[in-house]
Design a protein around this motif. Structure first.
Motif, mmCIF file in Angstrom:
data_model
loop_
_atom_site.group_PDB
_atom_site.id
_atom_site.type_symbol
_atom_site.label_atom_id
_atom_site.label_comp_id
_atom_site.label_asym_id
_atom_site.label_seq_id
_atom_site.Cartn_x
_atom_site.Cartn_y
_atom_site.Cartn_z
ATOM 1 N N LEU A 248 0.805 -1.215 0.000
ATOM 2 C CA LEU A 248 0.000 0.000 0.000
ATOM 3 C C LEU A 248 0.845 1.276 0.000
ATOM 4 C CD1 LEU A 248 -2.875 -0.975 2.479
ATOM 5 C CD2 LEU A 248 -2.815 -1.157 -0.018
ATOM 6 N N LEU A 249 1.996 1.229 0.671
ATOM 7 C CA LEU A 249 2.835 2.427 0.753
ATOM 8 C C LEU A 249 4.049 2.359 -0.171
ATOM 9 C CD1 LEU A 249 2.733 3.110 4.609
ATOM 10 C CD2 LEU A 249 1.354 4.159 2.803
ATOM 11 N N GLY A 250 4.293 1.211 -0.797
ATOM 12 C CA GLY A 250 5.367 1.083 -1.767
ATOM 13 C C GLY A 250 6.763 1.167 -1.196
ATOM 14 N N LYS A 251 6.942 0.732 0.048
ATOM 15 C CA LYS A 251 8.255 0.771 0.689
ATOM 16 C C LYS A 251 8.890 -0.620 0.686
ATOM 17 C CE LYS A 251 7.951 5.116 1.489
ATOM 18 N NZ LYS A 251 8.846 6.093 0.820
ATOM 19 N N GLY A 252 10.104 -0.719 1.300
ATOM 20 C CA GLY A 252 10.852 -1.969 1.270
ATOM 21 C C GLY A 252 11.003 -2.612 2.626
ATOM 22 N N GLU A 253 11.804 -3.684 2.673
ATOM 23 C CA GLU A 253 11.938 -4.487 3.882
ATOM 24 C C GLU A 253 12.700 -3.766 4.993
ATOM 25 O OE1 GLU A 253 15.816 -7.057 2.364
ATOM 26 O OE2 GLU A 253 13.801 -7.866 2.098
ATOM 27 N N GLN A 254 13.359 -2.659 4.702
ATOM 28 C CA GLN A 254 14.045 -1.875 5.726
ATOM 29 C C GLN A 254 13.180 -0.725 6.251
ATOM 30 O OE1 GLN A 254 16.980 -3.021 6.709
ATOM 31 N NE2 GLN A 254 16.880 -4.585 5.113
ATOM 32 N N ASP A 255 11.931 -0.635 5.804
ATOM 33 C CA ASP A 255 11.099 0.537 6.106
ATOM 34 C C ASP A 255 9.962 0.267 7.081
ATOM 35 O OD1 ASP A 255 12.547 2.209 4.329
ATOM 36 O OD2 ASP A 255 11.464 1.319 2.636
ATOM 37 N N PHE A 256 10.018 -0.845 7.793
ATOM 38 C CA PHE A 256 8.925 -1.157 8.720
ATOM 39 C C PHE A 256 8.870 -0.194 9.899
ATOM 40 C CE2 PHE A 256 8.784 -4.807 6.125
ATOM 41 C CZ PHE A 256 7.587 -5.462 6.350
ATOM 42 N N TRP A 257 9.972 0.507 10.157
ATOM 43 C CA TRP A 257 9.982 1.494 11.225
ATOM 44 C C TRP A 257 8.942 2.591 10.991
ATOM 45 C CZ3 TRP A 257 10.780 6.589 10.097
ATOM 46 C CH2 TRP A 257 11.326 6.877 8.841
ATOM 47 N N ILE A 258 8.586 2.817 9.736
ATOM 48 C CA ILE A 258 7.619 3.877 9.420
ATOM 49 C C ILE A 258 6.312 3.665 10.174
ATOM 50 C CG2 ILE A 258 6.171 4.823 7.564
ATOM 51 C CD1 ILE A 258 8.517 4.281 5.656
ATOM 52 N N LEU A 259 5.891 2.416 10.318
ATOM 53 C CA LEU A 259 4.683 2.090 11.070
ATOM 54 C C LEU A 259 4.988 1.858 12.543
ATOM 55 C CD1 LEU A 259 1.699 1.178 11.419
ATOM 56 C CD2 LEU A 259 2.460 -1.123 10.759
ATOM 57 N N PHE A 260 6.034 1.073 12.821
ATOM 58 C CA PHE A 260 6.210 0.573 14.178
ATOM 59 C C PHE A 260 6.779 1.601 15.146
ATOM 60 C CE2 PHE A 260 5.711 -3.412 11.917
ATOM 61 C CZ PHE A 260 4.900 -4.122 12.788
ATOM 62 N N VAL A 261 7.613 2.503 14.704
ATOM 63 C CA VAL A 261 8.130 3.518 15.624
ATOM 64 C C VAL A 261 7.007 4.426 16.136
ATOM 65 C CG1 VAL A 261 9.615 5.542 15.817
ATOM 66 C CG2 VAL A 261 10.502 3.453 14.780
ATOM 67 N N PRO A 262 6.141 4.981 15.272
ATOM 68 C CA PRO A 262 5.013 5.763 15.806
ATOM 69 C C PRO A 262 4.072 4.934 16.684
ATOM 70 C CG PRO A 262 5.309 6.206 13.471
ATOM 71 C CD PRO A 262 6.188 5.037 13.797
ATOM 72 N N LEU A 263 3.791 3.720 16.250
ATOM 73 C CA LEU A 263 2.873 2.861 16.997
ATOM 74 C C LEU A 263 3.384 2.609 18.410
ATOM 75 C CD1 LEU A 263 0.299 0.985 16.747
ATOM 76 C CD2 LEU A 263 1.901 -0.836 16.199
ATOM 77 N N ILE A 264 4.638 2.241 18.524
ATOM 78 C CA ILE A 264 5.180 1.891 19.830
ATOM 79 C C ILE A 264 5.475 3.132 20.660
ATOM 80 C CG2 ILE A 264 6.986 0.624 21.019
ATOM 81 C CD1 ILE A 264 4.870 -0.960 19.309
ATOM 82 N N THR A 265 5.781 4.250 20.017
ATOM 83 C CA THR A 265 5.917 5.495 20.770
ATOM 84 C C THR A 265 4.624 5.807 21.510
ATOM 85 O OG1 THR A 265 7.540 6.386 19.206
ATOM 86 C CG2 THR A 265 6.373 7.969 20.602
ATOM 87 N N GLY A 266 3.516 5.611 20.827
ATOM 88 C CA GLY A 266 2.225 5.824 21.475
ATOM 89 C C GLY A 266 1.968 4.833 22.592
ATOM 90 N N MET A 267 2.313 3.572 22.383
ATOM 91 C CA MET A 267 2.095 2.551 23.407
ATOM 92 C C MET A 267 2.918 2.825 24.660
ATOM 93 S SD MET A 267 1.881 -0.962 21.136
ATOM 94 C CE MET A 267 1.751 -1.967 22.615
ATOM 95 N N ILE A 268 4.190 3.159 24.470
ATOM 96 C CA ILE A 268 5.051 3.417 25.616
ATOM 97 C C ILE A 268 4.599 4.662 26.368
ATOM 98 C CG2 ILE A 268 7.403 4.033 26.293
ATOM 99 C CD1 ILE A 268 8.409 2.269 24.029
#
Length: 420
Positions: A248-268
């Protein structure tokens, strides 16, 4: 076992919490670390996206099936033996995954991983309630959630790094190493928090009876489903990460931080706030505010996904940390409310809670993700639906129950030390 007797052998509290958080991190690392390797696995074995998604689904279904037994077994045998055996089997299964010659064998060992993983992840929740009472339990659960919250963000990033130095098999060798480290920590420093005089009888009929007693209580069922939908709003994004980031976003295997860093910042952040406000703000009110925040953020995500000008980065992930923040604020309160209904069967209560949530996660990963991750609007709408249902169940629970979540009359049998 008295508090005085156990305190003499207690580890420093920071180490105690780190071990419990590490046990809880088994789940996120088992599911998320492999995400960046999906493309490589598909190319090597010619597997479809649907087939690869079953790597997650099989693990979750096996986890759910065995989760019904880990808690009751810990009520009967003690917390530590169940964790030790589960960690050993998990580590051996991870090695089997690393050596798998084809997808079928990989799925078999993934199932074995799922059967074993709950030994630490589920029982660690009961340990928190064994060790701490009332407000301190909420603070502790929130502190553990802060450490645990790093796992979903770190796991896919670690998985991406591992692919730069090797192939997908390195991901599972990493999980082997994680299992070994946890096993050593548990053997050397995790105390037994469930003394012999508090244990239930060890026989199948008693174990089944305890599970049924948990399920028969309407408040317990309601809270189990609340927790299920509660985490489902986040897990939909987590399990859809390979499709969201790559397709959907057209990124690569090194780009998962785009989702997970914001997600986990909110969780923490949400976990920190929940811990800081424990004892200062009414738990019912705090959890309800958390749900309101999550719903509002999920609505914003849906709107952004529908408007052409905001359909894409960075707008796709702008509201996700706020949504995760609200969910994390409510998480310790909802979890403790469930455990507090059954002071003599905390292991069984944790098992039922984990079983319901894990079955839901398996359905999300195996069925809903392939359907909803075809577009950004459907993914955002699905997440909003989960959070709305959780909020409705929690609100109904508050109307039906007059008891303050996070309070229980019994004292802990174990108390960690505060010294470093």
């Amino acid at each position: 076992m008295t508090r005085t007797e156990t305190s003499a052998a207690a580890p420093p509290q920071w180490l105690f919490l780190t071990i419990l958080a590490g046990l809880g991190m088994i789940g996120p690392f088992s599911t998320d670390t492999i995400f960046p390797a999906f493309a490589q696995l598909g190319a090597e074995w010619g597997a479809s996206d649907f087939a690869l998604q079953q790597i997650i689904t099989v693990y979750l279904l096996a986890f759910a099936a065995m989760s019904l037994f880990h808690g009751p077994l810990s009520d009967a045998l003690g917390r530590k033996p169940v964790i030790i055996v589960g960690t050993i089997v998990y580590t051996l299964a991870a090695a089997g995954c690393a050596l798998a010659p084809n997808l079928t064998v990989l799925l078999l060992f993934r199932a074995l991983q799922g059967l074993a993983a709950g030994g630490g992840q589920i029982v660690s929740r009961a340990i928190v309630r064994d060790a701490f009472a009332d407000t301190q339990a909420q603070r502790t659960m929130a502190q553990i959630a802060m450490i645990f919250g790093l796992a979903p963000a770190a796991a896919p990033i670690v998985g991406g790094w591992l692919l730069t130095v090797g192939d997908w098999r390195g991901t599972f060798w990493f999980l082997v190493g994680l299992g070994v480290v946890l096993l050593v920590l548990v053997l050397l420093w995790l105390p037994e928090t469930h003394p012999a005089q508090n244990r239930t009888d060890f026989n199948p009929r008693t174990l089944l009876h305890n599970l049924l007693e948990v399920w028969r209580v309407p408040d317990g069922r309601r809270l189990a489903f609340t927790g299920m939908f509660h985490f489902g709003g986040n897990f939909l994004y987590i399990s859809a990460a390979p499709l969201l980031i790559v397709n959907l976003l057209g990124k690569g295997e090194q780009d998962f931080w785009i989702l997970f860093v914001p997600l986990i910042t909110g969780m923490i952040s949400g976990s920190w706030v929940s811990g800081r406000l424990a004892g200062r703000v009414n738990g019912r009110r705090l959890a309800s505010v958390g749900y309101v925040i999550s719903v509002c953020a999920a609505v914003v995500s849906l709107v952004f996904s529908l408007v052409p000008a905001t359909r894409g980065l960075p707008w796709t992930v702008v509201a996700i940390p706020v949504q995760a923040f609200g969910i994390a604020v409510a998480y310790p309160i909802v979890t403790l409310a469930m455990l507090d209904l059954y002071p003599d069967r905390r292991g069984a209560a944790s098992s039922v809670q984990a079983f319901v949530a894990t079955v839901s996660n398996a359905v999300i990963a195996g069925l809903l993700v392939p359907l909803l991750a075809r577009s950004l609007p459907t993914l955002a709408a699905g997440s909003l639906a989960f959070i709305l249902v959780a909020w409705a169940l929690w609100s109904y629970h508050l109307r039906r129950s007059g008891r303050e979540p996070g309070t229980t009359p019994d004292a802990p049998a174990y108390e960690p030390t505060d010294e470093l």
